[in-house]
Design an enzyme around this catalytic site. Structure first.
Site, PDB file in Angstrom:
ATOM      1  CB  CYS A  37       5.912  12.127  21.268  1.00 48.10           C
ATOM      2  SG  CYS A  37       5.480  13.013  19.791  1.00 48.10           S
ATOM      3  CG  HIS A  84       5.801  16.222  23.655  1.00 44.51           C
ATOM      4  ND1 HIS A  84       6.825  15.422  23.854  1.00 44.51           N
ATOM      5  CD2 HIS A  84       5.515  16.163  22.482  1.00 44.51           C
ATOM      6  CE1 HIS A  84       7.494  14.858  22.814  1.00 44.51           C
ATOM      7  NE2 HIS A  84       6.654  15.274  21.839  1.00 44.51           N
ATOM      8  CD  GLU A 143       6.939  15.584  27.524  1.00 36.98           C
ATOM      9  OE1 GLU A 143       5.950  14.862  27.654  1.00 36.98           O
ATOM     10  OE2 GLU A 143       7.774  15.385  26.566  1.00 36.98           O
TER      11      GLU A 143
HETATM   12  N1  GLN Z   1       9.801  11.268  15.495  1.00 35.08           N
HETATM   13  C1  GLN Z   1       8.315  11.299  15.936  1.00 35.08           C
HETATM   14  C2  GLN Z   1       7.779  12.071  14.966  1.00 35.08           C
HETATM   15  O1  GLN Z   1       7.951  13.154  14.433  1.00 35.08           O
HETATM   16  C3  GLN Z   1       8.214  11.594  17.158  1.00 35.08           C
HETATM   17  C4  GLN Z   1       8.375  12.641  17.739  1.00 35.08           C
HETATM   18  C5  GLN Z   1       8.510  13.092  19.055  1.00 35.08           C
HETATM   19  O2  GLN Z   1       8.707  12.216  20.001  1.00 35.08           O
HETATM   20  N2  GLN Z   1       8.471  14.263  19.551  1.00 35.08           N
HETATM   21  O3  GLN Z   1       6.483  12.017  14.668  1.00 35.08           O
END
Ligand code: GLN
Length: 543
Positions: free
Chosen positions: A382, A508, A510
């Site tokens: 992400c 994600h 994970e």
């Molecule tokens: N801050 C980034 C976004 O809002 C990444 C978010 C994250 O890593 N979950 O897109």
């Protein structure tokens, strides 16, 4: 009619009630019973999405987009099942429902009160979740510690449920901690006695007590706890510290926990077979080969912030018969100069996990770049994808000052920008791009090879994305986009072909990894890291 197991906690929080609840679930599931789990959290946030992971631990995201307590992740991993919004309720959500109904006039003429209206709502949410999951046994974990003012309505609702559902259909498990006074080496049962007294004061008599401690309880310890708590000695169980939480089901079952449960809940005694589970766990815990992974983040102080990432690494390692050791690198340290940065080279792989905000961001960008130029396996999750793009724009395309508009709204090269549908969002609770979305993989890419299919489903939690304005330039410079959203409008996976392993996902992975079923991206990353380590061992043994 579902039966209910209620898990309460005493003495202090954070003793692993979620793991105990998950382990009981695993044990029952291994005997062929349809189990589900839910968690009740006594805070006023409507969901965990608006809480600080540093204080509260990771925000776990379900397929339906619910932002939940990290225990929901524990349950999904133990039971290998998808849970949802209904499996995590909070004080905030309960009150919100009741207050909305009050405004709609549903209680006209009545005085709306904690008892019965709040407790009725809690009971109805529990019964709803059990029905929705068609659970034969619903395990309900009550967050917080007995004695907390804020947990009282939940415990009161459970007390009422015991009365309404009957003793044959409900069972109370109380989880406590027995500290050991180091100098004397003696295990102390007094806090357990007191917390059970506190439970009984509000009308709950536990049926099973599970005591967390450094070492196993002695017979004398169990006798003493039994005497003070009205719980038969054979129902006082020990949950000592173990190498992995996944070993807890076996340890509890060895003490006969399923038999106690079947007897009290008047269920036919069934054979519990944990063989398959234990085999998977053995590979995670006991493999000889090792890899050392650097996790770069600002929450580095607290492993709980990335608990699903840790587990996904262990699952991937286990499936390759390799033990994964995770090292925490505070990203701000990497900003202190090239000497610090080059310390990354002693690791076999680098991860930049999800994150928000600007502190430590430059360190993460440097780490992503360092891994790229040094051929060090890199996995971006992400935020880790977004910052890999930023570093690529800065150091390959030469776009000085390139950034994500989350961090620098005035950047000359906004390579990462808000998702179009986020531009008008002004309320920040529960409004990110959340949950499971299908992803299309491009044939011929490493991502496609790892997953072995065209369409995958992964979970999201973000507001920003790779800015479509820069797609052409990034691709022309060698960045490969190997996964897209179904409408082909957003980049989901990036990779660098001329690199041992350089991959990042906007989702994600994970959150969907399970013991014995690692996510392919994590598996690919660990495999590449193992290869690097083997090569460096070979080189040093030749030298
Ligand atoms: N801050 C980034 C976004 O809002 C990444 C978010 C994250 O890593 N979950 O897109």
């Amino acid at each position: 009619m579902p039966k209910y197991i209620f898990v309460t906690g005493g003495v202090i929080s954070g003793i692993g009630k979620g793991v105990i609840a998950g382990s009981i679930g695993k044990i029952l599931q291994s005997s062929g019973i349809k189990v589900s789990l839910m968690k009740m959290d006594p805070y006023l946030n409507v969901d965990a999405g608006t809480m600080n992971p540093l204080v509260h631990g990771e925000v776990f995201v379900c397929d339906d987009g619910a932002e939940t307590d990290m225990d929901i992740g524990t349950y999904e991993r133990f039971l290998d099942m998808n849970l949802s919004r209904a499996n995590n309720i909070t004080t905030g959500q309960v009150y919100l429902n009741v207050l909305q109904r009050e405004r709609e006039g549903k209680y006209l003429g009545k005085c709306v009160q904690i008892i019965p209206h709040i407790t009725d709502e809690i009971k109805s949410l529990i019964r709803y979740a059990a029905r929705k999951d068609s659970a034969e046994v619903m395990i309900v974990e009550s967050g917080g510690t007995v004695g907390d003012i804020e947990a009282l309505p939940f415990l009161e609702a459970l007390r009422q449920m015991r009365f309404e559902e009957g003793k044959d259909n409900t069972l109370f498990v109380h989880v406590t901690l027995a500290p050991i006074i180091e100098e004397v080496g003696e295990l102390k049962t007094k806090p357990t006695q007191h917390s059970v007294q506190e439970l009984r004061r509000i009308g709950i008599q536990p049926d099973i007590i599970i005591v967390r401690s450094k070492k196993r309880l002695t017979e004398a310890n169990r006798e003493k706890i039994s005497l003070f708590t009205n719980v038969p000695k054979e129902n006082v169980l020990s949950s000592p510290d173990l190498k992995s939480p996944y070993l807890v089901p076996q340890v509890l079952e060895e003490q006969g926990v399923s038999k106690i449960i079947f007897e009290q809940l008047k269920m036919p005694v069934k054979n519990v077979d944990l063989t398959e589970w234990n085999n998977i766990v053995r590979d995670i815990v006991e493999s000889k080969e090792e890899v050392h992974i650097a996790m770069v983040g600002k929450y580095a102080e607290l492993a709980d912030s990335y608990v699903s990432v840790n587990h996904a690494l262990y699952h991937a390692g286990g499936s390759l018969k390799c033990k994964v050791k995770i090292f925490w690198i505070e990203s701000e340290e990497l900003e202190k100069g090239s000497e610090k940065l080059s310390e990354l080279e002693k690791f076999d792989g680098v991860i930049v996990p999800g994150g928000f905000g600007s502190r430590g961001v430059e360190g993460k960008i440097l780490a992503a770049n360092y891994a790229r130029i040094k051929g060090l396996p890199y996995l971006g999750l992400c935020f880790g994808l977004q910052l890999a793009i930023v570093s690529f724009a800065r150091y390959v395309l030469g776009y000085e000052g390139a950034h994500s508009t989350e961090i620098d709204p005035n950047t000359p090269y906004p390579v990462i920008d808000l998702l179009p549908e986020q531009k008008n969002v002004d309320k920040l609770g529960g409004t990110m791009r959340l949950g499971g979305h299908n992803i299309i993989l491009k044939e011929g890419t490493l991502a496609y090879k790892l997953y072995g299919r065209n369409v995958i489903r992964e979970r999201h939690r973000h507001r920003y994305e790779v800015n479509p304005r820069y797609w052409a330039e990034l691709q022309a410079a060698g960045m490969v986009f190997s996964g897209f959203s179904e409408d082909m409008k957003r980049v989901e996976i990036i990779e660098l072909p001329d690199h041992p392993f350089y991959m990042a996902s906007q989702f994600h992975p994970e959150f969907v990894s399970r013991p014995g079923k690692p996510d392919p991206i994590f598996k690919g990353f660990i495999e590449a890291s193992m290869m690097r380590r083997r090569r460096s061992i070979e080189v040093s043994s030749r030298a």
